[in-house]
Design a protein around this motif. Sequence first.
Motif, PDB file in Angstrom:
ATOM      1  N   VAL A   1      38.352  35.028  33.097  1.00  7.70           N
ATOM      2  CA  VAL A   1      39.046  36.165  33.047  1.00  7.70           C
ATOM      3  C   VAL A   1      38.335  37.031  31.267  1.00  7.70           C
ATOM      4  N   ALA A   2      37.503  37.234  30.649  1.00  3.26           N
ATOM      5  CA  ALA A   2      37.656  37.194  29.502  1.00  3.26           C
ATOM      6  C   ALA A   2      35.978  37.838  29.587  1.00  3.26           C
ATOM      7  N   ALA A   3      35.311  37.552  30.402  1.00  4.16           N
ATOM      8  CA  ALA A   3      34.652  38.740  31.741  1.00  4.16           C
ATOM      9  C   ALA A   3      34.609  39.692  32.250  1.00  4.16           C
ATOM     10  N   GLY A   4      35.987  39.221  33.111  1.00  2.00           N
ATOM     11  CA  GLY A   4      36.461  40.991  33.683  1.00  2.00           C
ATOM     12  C   GLY A   4      36.980  41.466  33.010  1.00  2.00           C
ATOM     13  N   GLU A   5      36.925  41.344  31.661  1.00  2.00           N
ATOM     14  CA  GLU A   5      38.128  41.945  30.585  1.00  2.00           C
ATOM     15  C   GLU A   5      36.710  43.346  30.203  1.00  2.00           C
ATOM     16  N   GLN A   6      35.510  42.135  30.126  1.00  2.00           N
ATOM     17  CA  GLN A   6      34.217  43.227  29.711  1.00  2.00           C
ATOM     18  C   GLN A   6      34.177  43.766  30.689  1.00  2.00           C
ATOM     19  N   VAL A   7      34.071  43.856  31.719  1.00  8.24           N
ATOM     20  CA  VAL A   7      33.862  44.764  33.092  1.00  8.24           C
ATOM     21  C   VAL A   7      34.813  46.031  33.011  1.00  8.24           C
ATOM     22  N   PHE A   8      35.873  45.718  33.205  1.00  7.53           N
ATOM     23  CA  PHE A   8      36.654  46.329  33.434  1.00  7.53           C
ATOM     24  C   PHE A   8      36.626  47.659  32.057  1.00  7.53           C
ATOM     25  N   ASP A  69      30.251  40.080  39.318  1.00  4.15           N
ATOM     26  CA  ASP A  69      31.608  40.521  37.552  1.00  4.15           C
ATOM     27  C   ASP A  69      32.523  41.558  39.024  1.00  4.15           C
ATOM     28  N   ILE A  70      32.493  41.897  39.863  1.00  2.00           N
ATOM     29  CA  ILE A  70      33.229  42.305  40.792  1.00  2.00           C
ATOM     30  C   ILE A  70      34.540  41.367  40.810  1.00  2.00           C
ATOM     31  N   ALA A  71      34.474  40.095  41.339  1.00  2.00           N
ATOM     32  CA  ALA A  71      34.959  38.881  41.506  1.00  2.00           C
ATOM     33  C   ALA A  71      36.128  38.638  39.730  1.00  2.00           C
ATOM     34  N   ASN A  72      34.985  38.752  39.016  1.00  2.00           N
ATOM     35  CA  ASN A  72      35.690  38.353  37.704  1.00  2.00           C
ATOM     36  C   ASN A  72      36.843  39.619  37.437  1.00  2.00           C
ATOM     37  N   VAL A  73      36.138  40.694  37.625  1.00  2.00           N
ATOM     38  CA  VAL A  73      37.575  41.838  37.411  1.00  2.00           C
ATOM     39  C   VAL A  73      38.397  41.532  37.844  1.00  2.00           C
ATOM     40  N   ALA A  75      40.012  39.300  39.317  1.00  2.00           N
ATOM     41  CA  ALA A  75      40.249  38.155  38.775  1.00  2.00           C
ATOM     42  C   ALA A  75      41.644  38.664  37.262  1.00  2.00           C
ATOM     43  N   TYR A  76      40.754  39.351  35.926  1.00  3.74           N
ATOM     44  CA  TYR A  76      41.003  39.718  35.180  1.00  3.74           C
ATOM     45  C   TYR A  76      42.220  40.892  35.977  1.00  3.74           C
ATOM     46  N   SER A  81      48.354  41.778  35.130  1.00  2.00           N
ATOM     47  CA  SER A  81      48.937  42.415  36.346  1.00  2.00           C
ATOM     48  C   SER A  81      50.404  41.250  36.425  1.00  2.00           C
ATOM     49  N   GLU A  82      49.819  40.633  35.815  1.00  9.51           N
ATOM     50  CA  GLU A  82      51.018  38.936  36.026  1.00  9.51           C
ATOM     51  C   GLU A  82      52.066  38.951  34.330  1.00  9.51           C
TER      52      GLU A  82
END
Length: 86
Positions: A1-8, A69-73, A75-76, A81-82
């Motif tokens: 989730v942290a990697a997704g937060e960076q991409v976001f 990166d898309i999969a990570n974002v 998941a984030y 949202s939850e």
Amino acid sequence: VAAGEQVFSANCAACHAGGQNVIMPEKTLEKDALDQYLAGGRKESSVVTQVTNGKNAMPAFGGRLSDEDIANVAAYVIKTSETGWD
């Protein structure tokens, strides 16, 4: 989730900071809005599809971001949202 937060932060926050939507204010990344508006329902695979292909004013990121990166974002976005956007 942290990697997704960076991409976001680097790619999505310009329009979706805090889970909002500056172009179409009703289509936020909040749980209820994702349930109502996200094609395919509120799940990671639906976010992956929209991020990859784009929709309406949202550009496609399929050629700009890696699949990972898309999969990570995705998941984030679903997790946040939850638990709630800050």
